[in-house]
Design an enzyme around this catalytic site. Structure first.
Site, PDB file in Angstrom:
ATOM      1  N   GLY A 198       0.355  -1.450   0.318  1.00 40.66           N
ATOM      2  CA  GLY A 198       0.289   0.205   0.297  1.00 40.66           C
ATOM      3  C   GLY A 198       0.578   1.210  -0.172  1.00 40.66           C
ATOM      4  O   GLY A 198       2.111   1.025  -0.001  1.00 40.66           O
TER       5      GLY A 198
ATOM      6  N   ALA B 200      10.775   1.704  -6.181  1.00 37.57           N
ATOM      7  CA  ALA B 200      12.184   2.530  -5.777  1.00 37.57           C
ATOM      8  C   ALA B 200      12.512   2.421  -4.645  1.00 37.57           C
ATOM      9  O   ALA B 200      13.400   2.907  -3.769  1.00 37.57           O
ATOM     10  CB  ALA B 200      11.810   3.333  -6.466  1.00 37.57           C
TER      11      ALA B 200
ATOM     12  N   TYR C 115       9.115  -3.723   3.477  1.00 37.10           N
ATOM     13  CA  TYR C 115       8.752  -3.963   1.610  1.00 37.10           C
ATOM     14  C   TYR C 115      10.425  -3.899   1.254  1.00 37.10           C
ATOM     15  O   TYR C 115       9.918  -4.660  -0.018  1.00 37.10           O
ATOM     16  CB  TYR C 115       8.073  -2.417   1.331  1.00 37.10           C
ATOM     17  CG  TYR C 115       7.177  -2.447   0.236  1.00 37.10           C
ATOM     18  CD1 TYR C 115       6.359  -3.537  -0.474  1.00 37.10           C
ATOM     19  CD2 TYR C 115       7.991  -1.276  -0.640  1.00 37.10           C
ATOM     20  CE1 TYR C 115       5.526  -3.140  -1.452  1.00 37.10           C
ATOM     21  CE2 TYR C 115       7.304  -1.086  -1.783  1.00 37.10           C
ATOM     22  CZ  TYR C 115       6.067  -2.526  -1.936  1.00 37.10           C
ATOM     23  OH  TYR C 115       5.397  -1.934  -3.374  1.00 37.10           O
TER      24      TYR C 115
ATOM     25  N   ASN D 103       6.322   4.914  -8.022  1.00 40.76           N
ATOM     26  CA  ASN D 103       4.787   5.942  -7.612  1.00 40.76           C
ATOM     27  C   ASN D 103       3.338   6.213  -8.902  1.00 40.76           C
ATOM     28  O   ASN D 103       4.155   6.416  -9.846  1.00 40.76           O
ATOM     29  CB  ASN D 103       5.001   6.662  -7.288  1.00 40.76           C
ATOM     30  CG  ASN D 103       5.175   7.315  -5.940  1.00 40.76           C
ATOM     31  OD1 ASN D 103       4.970   6.365  -5.099  1.00 40.76           O
ATOM     32  ND2 ASN D 103       6.084   7.899  -5.887  1.00 40.76           N
TER      33      ASN D 103
ATOM     34  N   ALA E   3      -0.278   8.412  -2.006  1.00 38.95           N
ATOM     35  CA  ALA E   3      -0.585   9.993  -1.754  1.00 38.95           C
ATOM     36  C   ALA E   3      -1.617  10.709  -3.568  1.00 38.95           C
ATOM     37  O   ALA E   3      -2.213  11.261  -2.726  1.00 38.95           O
ATOM     38  CB  ALA E   3       0.397  10.867  -2.176  1.00 38.95           C
TER      39      ALA E   3
ATOM     40  N   ARG F  91      12.328  11.394  -3.452  1.00 36.25           N
ATOM     41  CA  ARG F  91      12.970  10.230  -4.435  1.00 36.25           C
ATOM     42  C   ARG F  91      12.335  10.868  -5.753  1.00 36.25           C
ATOM     43  O   ARG F  91      11.166  11.080  -6.370  1.00 36.25           O
ATOM     44  CB  ARG F  91      12.336   9.155  -4.184  1.00 36.25           C
ATOM     45  CG  ARG F  91      12.311   7.944  -4.875  1.00 36.25           C
ATOM     46  CD  ARG F  91      11.767   6.854  -3.905  1.00 36.25           C
ATOM     47  NE  ARG F  91      12.192   6.117  -3.150  1.00 36.25           N
ATOM     48  CZ  ARG F  91      11.207   5.611  -2.277  1.00 36.25           C
ATOM     49  NH1 ARG F  91      10.259   5.193  -2.415  1.00 36.25           N
ATOM     50  NH2 ARG F  91      11.860   5.098  -1.199  1.00 36.25           N
TER      51      ARG F  91
HETATM   52  P1  NAD Z   1      -2.002  -3.345  -5.657  1.00 39.25           P
HETATM   53  O1  NAD Z   1      -2.637  -3.872  -3.965  1.00 39.25           O
HETATM   54  O2  NAD Z   1      -3.358  -2.906  -5.566  1.00 39.25           O
HETATM   55  O3  NAD Z   1      -2.592  -5.122  -5.943  1.00 39.25           O
HETATM   56  C1  NAD Z   1      -1.495  -6.158  -5.206  1.00 39.25           C
HETATM   57  C2  NAD Z   1      -2.692  -7.324  -5.743  1.00 39.25           C
HETATM   58  O4  NAD Z   1      -1.844  -8.362  -4.850  1.00 39.25           O
HETATM   59  C3  NAD Z   1      -3.980  -7.057  -4.342  1.00 39.25           C
HETATM   60  O5  NAD Z   1      -5.408  -7.242  -4.842  1.00 39.25           O
HETATM   61  C4  NAD Z   1      -3.600  -8.162  -3.578  1.00 39.25           C
HETATM   62  O6  NAD Z   1      -5.271  -8.732  -3.129  1.00 39.25           O
HETATM   63  C5  NAD Z   1      -2.793  -8.994  -4.480  1.00 39.25           C
HETATM   64  N1  NAD Z   1      -2.092 -10.401  -3.476  1.00 39.25           N
HETATM   65  C6  NAD Z   1      -1.301  -9.814  -2.017  1.00 39.25           C
HETATM   66  N2  NAD Z   1      -1.283 -11.306  -1.863  1.00 39.25           N
HETATM   67  C7  NAD Z   1      -1.817 -12.651  -2.493  1.00 39.25           C
HETATM   68  C8  NAD Z   1      -1.025 -13.452  -2.939  1.00 39.25           C
HETATM   69  N3  NAD Z   1      -0.378 -13.994  -1.145  1.00 39.25           N
HETATM   70  N4  NAD Z   1      -1.556 -14.255  -3.704  1.00 39.25           N
HETATM   71  C9  NAD Z   1      -2.325 -13.821  -4.569  1.00 39.25           C
HETATM   72  N5  NAD Z   1      -2.378 -11.958  -4.557  1.00 39.25           N
HETATM   73  C10 NAD Z   1      -1.801 -11.683  -3.242  1.00 39.25           C
HETATM   74  O7  NAD Z   1      -1.037  -3.303  -5.422  1.00 39.25           O
HETATM   75  P2  NAD Z   1      -0.794  -2.627  -7.285  1.00 39.25           P
HETATM   76  O8  NAD Z   1      -0.431  -1.081  -7.257  1.00 39.25           O
HETATM   77  O9  NAD Z   1      -1.415  -3.371  -8.636  1.00 39.25           O
HETATM   78  O10 NAD Z   1       0.565  -2.948  -6.937  1.00 39.25           O
HETATM   79  C11 NAD Z   1       1.750  -4.258  -8.004  1.00 39.25           C
HETATM   80  C12 NAD Z   1       2.833  -4.335  -8.386  1.00 39.25           C
HETATM   81  O11 NAD Z   1       3.782  -3.186  -8.305  1.00 39.25           O
HETATM   82  C13 NAD Z   1       3.063  -5.342  -6.134  1.00 39.25           C
HETATM   83  O12 NAD Z   1       4.366  -5.681  -6.425  1.00 39.25           O
HETATM   84  C14 NAD Z   1       3.977  -3.531  -5.632  1.00 39.25           C
HETATM   85  O13 NAD Z   1       4.448  -3.941  -4.840  1.00 39.25           O
HETATM   86  C15 NAD Z   1       4.646  -2.641  -7.427  1.00 39.25           C
HETATM   87  N6  NAD Z   1       4.915  -1.428  -6.957  1.00 39.25           N
HETATM   88  C16 NAD Z   1       3.507  -0.915  -7.047  1.00 39.25           C
HETATM   89  C17 NAD Z   1       3.829   0.706  -6.694  1.00 39.25           C
HETATM   90  C18 NAD Z   1       2.771   1.821  -7.336  1.00 39.25           C
HETATM   91  O14 NAD Z   1       2.770   2.823  -6.711  1.00 39.25           O
HETATM   92  N7  NAD Z   1       1.700   1.121  -7.612  1.00 39.25           N
HETATM   93  C19 NAD Z   1       4.939   1.137  -7.155  1.00 39.25           C
HETATM   94  C20 NAD Z   1       6.285   0.639  -6.564  1.00 39.25           C
HETATM   95  C21 NAD Z   1       5.793  -1.337  -6.330  1.00 39.25           C
END
Ligand code: NAD
Length: 346
Positions: free
Chosen positions: A92, A132, A162, A191, A206, A301
């Site tokens: 999150g 990042a 994380y 982000n 944010a 960042r």
């Molecule tokens: P999100 O929380 O909307 O989606 C992640 C999904 O993974 C969720 O729906 C969650 O239910 C699912 N999940 C969690 N644990 C699980 C499990 N054990 N089995 C199956 N599903 C599971 O997040 P997002 O923003 O869509 O991010 C997607 C990816 O990108 C993630 O790996 C996140 O760390 C990475 N990321 C996102 C951002 C961003 O700004 N949104 C930035 C850097 C990295």
């Protein structure tokens, strides 16, 4: 310019099985839709959330509720896969990742099992969504931060919880190529924002939080906004469509096998600037209150895009104002729908 880069449509036939994990969430939900719209007939979308809580359900896609922290589930998830995109993670915004570090660390189980399952299934390519947050935090102590280059992850001093999970999972991907010759691809997202993402409930980031707060202020007539920290912390924000293009091009670029690469905008703004953008969209001005004790993350960042420009001759380019406008109106609709008692996605 980016046309010379290969994409899934250039290298896969339409019946290849594409597996997308985390597909009930923001980015993987959008990625599933992206591939479906390109005519791929066999997409397996997986998330641990019940199907009625997915942000996007795409018709013509095999949508499954599975917990991918379990080895056997990952084996089933990857069966027959040509390509695997692993975006599942317990994550999150700052409010979540500063508070729930153990949950964040546990996502290591997902990548550990998914990369092995993809390997066992003989998948041709494997994508991992890094962040990042892997970068050395000591380099991010000033709002006027120097943009982060890929090499800045080492010596390692990642974001607690994380960031360390992402760094370790990157290492798995790198070693699966080094030892077993599976083609893995690692993008470090900076982000990401846009419609169909989390906008409420504690996991929102944010851009969505600022839109929601401005919408609330307008709706309630209480023309004030609380900003976490002093608002001078800086970030860059990438619109979802750029993220999808980037994922596709990175995944199909052999120069990037097992090579972490930044995928982010390099347009740096402060959180105060972000609020001003949302105020302008809404056509209102709010009194700003600052909460110094709230989670705020690193002071600054930004993404150094030298490497991605060099390899792909491309970088994310959607103007922040344009992407925020689309995001704002989508959140406004969720907000009014919820108020009217309709079902919403967050
Ligand atoms: P999100 O929380 O909307 O989606 C992640 C999904 O993974 C969720 O729906 C969650 O239910 C699912 N999940 C969690 N644990 C699980 C499990 N054990 N089995 C199956 N599903 C599971 O997040 P997002 O923003 O869509 O991010 C997607 C990816 O990108 C993630 O790996 C996140 O760390 C990475 N990321 C996102 C951002 C961003 O700004 N949104 C930035 C850097 C990295």
């Amino acid at each position: 310019m980016a046309d010379k880069n290969k994409r899934a449509v250039d290298v896969l036939d339409k019946d290849s099985l594409i597996v997308v994990s985390g597909a009930g969430g923001f980015i993987a939900g959008a990625l599933t839709k992206y591939f479906r719209e390109q005519g791929f007939n066999r997409i397996r979308a997986i998330d641990k959330k019940p199907l009625d809580q997915w942000y996007q359900r795409v018709s013509g896609v095999e949508s499954l509720q599975m917990d991918l922290s379990e080895k056997d589930t990952c084996t089933k998830a990857c069966e027959g896969a040509t390509e695997v995109y692993n975006l599942a993670a317990d994550m999150g915004g700052m409010g979540f990742i500063e508070r729930f570090r153990i949950e964040c660390l546990r996502s290591i189980l997902i990548n550990t099992h998914m990369v092995e399952a993809a390997y066992q299934a003989g998948a041709g390519r494997y994508f991992f969504s890094s962040s990042a947050c892997v970068y050395n935090t000591t380099l991010q102590a000033d709002p006027n931060v120097r943009a982060l280059k890929e090499l800045d992850a080492y010596p390692a001093m990642a974001e607690r919880g994380y960031g360390w999970e992402k760094l370790m999972s990157e290492m798995f991907c790198r070693e699966y190529w080094a030892e077993r010759e599976m083609k893995t691809f690692i993008a470090r997202f900076h982000n990401v924002y846009g419609p169909y993402g989390t906008w409420d409930g504690g996991r929102e980031k944010a851009p969505a939080a600022m839109c929601r707060k401005v919408i609330e202020a307008e709706d309630t007539g209480n023309y004030e906004i609380t900003i976490w920290g002093d608002g001078r912390q800086t970030r860059s924000f990438m619109y979802i469509d750029d993220c999808l293009d980037g994922i596709d091009m990175i995944m199909h670029c052999d120069k990037l096998i097992a090579t972490p690469i930044n995928l982010g905008s390099n347009y740096l703004v402060s959180i105060n600037d972000l609020v001003s953008i949302v105020e302008k969209i809404a056509g209102i001005k709010l009194k700003r209150n600052y909460d110094p004790d709230a989670p705020k993350g690193v002071a600054g960042r930004n993404s150094d895009n030298t490497f991605i420009k060099q390899v792909l001759d491309w970088q994310p380019a959607t103007p922040l104002e344009e992407g925020m406008e689309k995001t704002y109106y989508w959140i406004q609709k969720q907000y009014t729908d919820r108020k009217a008692g309709k079902r919403t996605v967050s």
